[in-house]
Design an enzyme around this catalytic site. Sequence first.
Site, PDB file in Angstrom:
ATOM      1  N   ASP A  14       0.865  -1.188   0.000  1.00  0.00           N
ATOM      2  CA  ASP A  14       0.000   0.000   0.000  1.00  0.00           C
ATOM      3  C   ASP A  14       0.894   1.229   0.000  1.00  0.00           C
ATOM      4  OD1 ASP A  14      -1.768   2.041   0.544  1.00  0.00           O
ATOM      5  OD2 ASP A  14      -2.255   1.362   2.558  1.00  0.00           O
ATOM      6  N   HIS A  51      -1.693  -2.504   6.134  1.00  0.00           N
ATOM      7  CA  HIS A  51      -1.031  -1.742   7.213  1.00  0.00           C
ATOM      8  C   HIS A  51      -0.371  -2.670   8.228  1.00  0.00           C
ATOM      9  CE1 HIS A  51      -3.066   2.459   6.585  1.00  0.00           C
ATOM     10  NE2 HIS A  51      -2.469   1.988   5.510  1.00  0.00           N
ATOM     11  N   ASP A 108      -5.544   2.381  -5.620  1.00  0.00           N
ATOM     12  CA  ASP A 108      -5.030   2.108  -4.273  1.00  0.00           C
ATOM     13  C   ASP A 108      -5.556   0.747  -3.829  1.00  0.00           C
ATOM     14  OD1 ASP A 108      -3.792   2.434  -1.799  1.00  0.00           O
ATOM     15  OD2 ASP A 108      -4.505   4.484  -1.526  1.00  0.00           O
ATOM     16  N   GLU A 133      -0.209  10.620   1.159  1.00  0.00           N
ATOM     17  CA  GLU A 133      -1.539   9.988   1.248  1.00  0.00           C
ATOM     18  C   GLU A 133      -1.817   9.452   2.636  1.00  0.00           C
ATOM     19  OE1 GLU A 133      -4.760   7.083   1.135  1.00  0.00           O
ATOM     20  OE2 GLU A 133      -2.704   6.746   1.765  1.00  0.00           O
ATOM     21  N   GLU A 134      -0.820   8.843   3.261  1.00  0.00           N
ATOM     22  CA  GLU A 134      -1.083   8.134   4.522  1.00  0.00           C
ATOM     23  C   GLU A 134      -1.489   9.081   5.657  1.00  0.00           C
ATOM     24  OE1 GLU A 134      -1.649   5.168   4.890  1.00  0.00           O
ATOM     25  OE2 GLU A 134      -0.568   4.012   3.382  1.00  0.00           O
TER      26      GLU A 134
END
Length: 348
Positions: A190, A325, A245, A224-225
Amino acid sequence: MSLPTIDQEYFVDFLVKLLNTTSPTGFAEPAIAFVEKELSQFKQLSFSRTRKGALVVKWEVQSDLPPVALTAHVDTLGAVVKEIKSNGRLRLIHIGGIQWPSVETEGVWIFTSKGEKIRGSVLSDTASGHVHGADGSKTPRDDEHMEVRLDVRTTSEKETRELGINIGDCVAFDPRVEVTNGFIRSRFLDDKACVANLVAAIKSMVDAGLSPARTVYFHISNYEEVGHGAAAGIPSEVAELVTVDMAVVGVGQASDEFHATLCIKDSGGPYHFGLNNKLRGLAEKHNIPYRPDVYLYYGSDGEAFWRAGGDVALALIGPGIDASHNYERAHMDGLNATTNWIMAYLLE
Ligand SMILES: [Zn+2]
């Protein structure tokens, strides 16, 4: 028209290199630069950077249709040094939603502001079984109890500071990439998997002598995170934005590692009905294995652009990523489906 063939070896090689280029949010420039260098071999493309450091790649063609854009992000979860402890070890604060148990005992690099990097590993502060016995496993794995043991001689805050380490230094967890039987395992797929999807789509089209049906921008995002990656940098002439994504895999999810997913709704609400249906139609026309799904704990860079006032039709597609994650895994079937979907969209 059938879609160009994807160069599988190239895809895996590029993705593995990108995964091994650490890029926690706030320190993603090495990965941005790596993608730019890779794409610079294609003379059809032109490059610019946003002031925030995102990469904007333009593939311009003659067309009466308004331009479109696709976005994917190279930044990943990570951490920064919150505090230098009196024993010389580091307390961290995480960037994005890292789960501490997933990085316990993991190797890390600390990047100092002077450009040096120092090795270490993440442990709980009750790591030694011979000191803490069974109680060590009861320690909460949280910001307070996880620490970095540096692989250099230090036993005090002063000695650690003398190494050049300071509060706020960036910390990257080892990616631990493995490729086995079509599965790719790493932190963090990711969203590097989807950056590889975009790069592979461009390469496959160029190799086949094809161009997109209209001018397209590829926005490679670096924040983005933390929720605002593509909030800026999508040109106002863009009519449609496809966010690429990861798709959410697990109990209750329709997505899996062997399909691409069309996300209909996530935490930010529903995506654009018309663009969703265009993408469904393309998947069906080209026999691309896909599933519609809904994500419970998820926001995307496309939504960041919407919230910032961006006026586009917006959709979200991507390959299924198991244990997101955490220690993530994807399969070539889902990855290829995503690359094919991108090409189908670009060629229509
Ligand atoms: Zn992502």
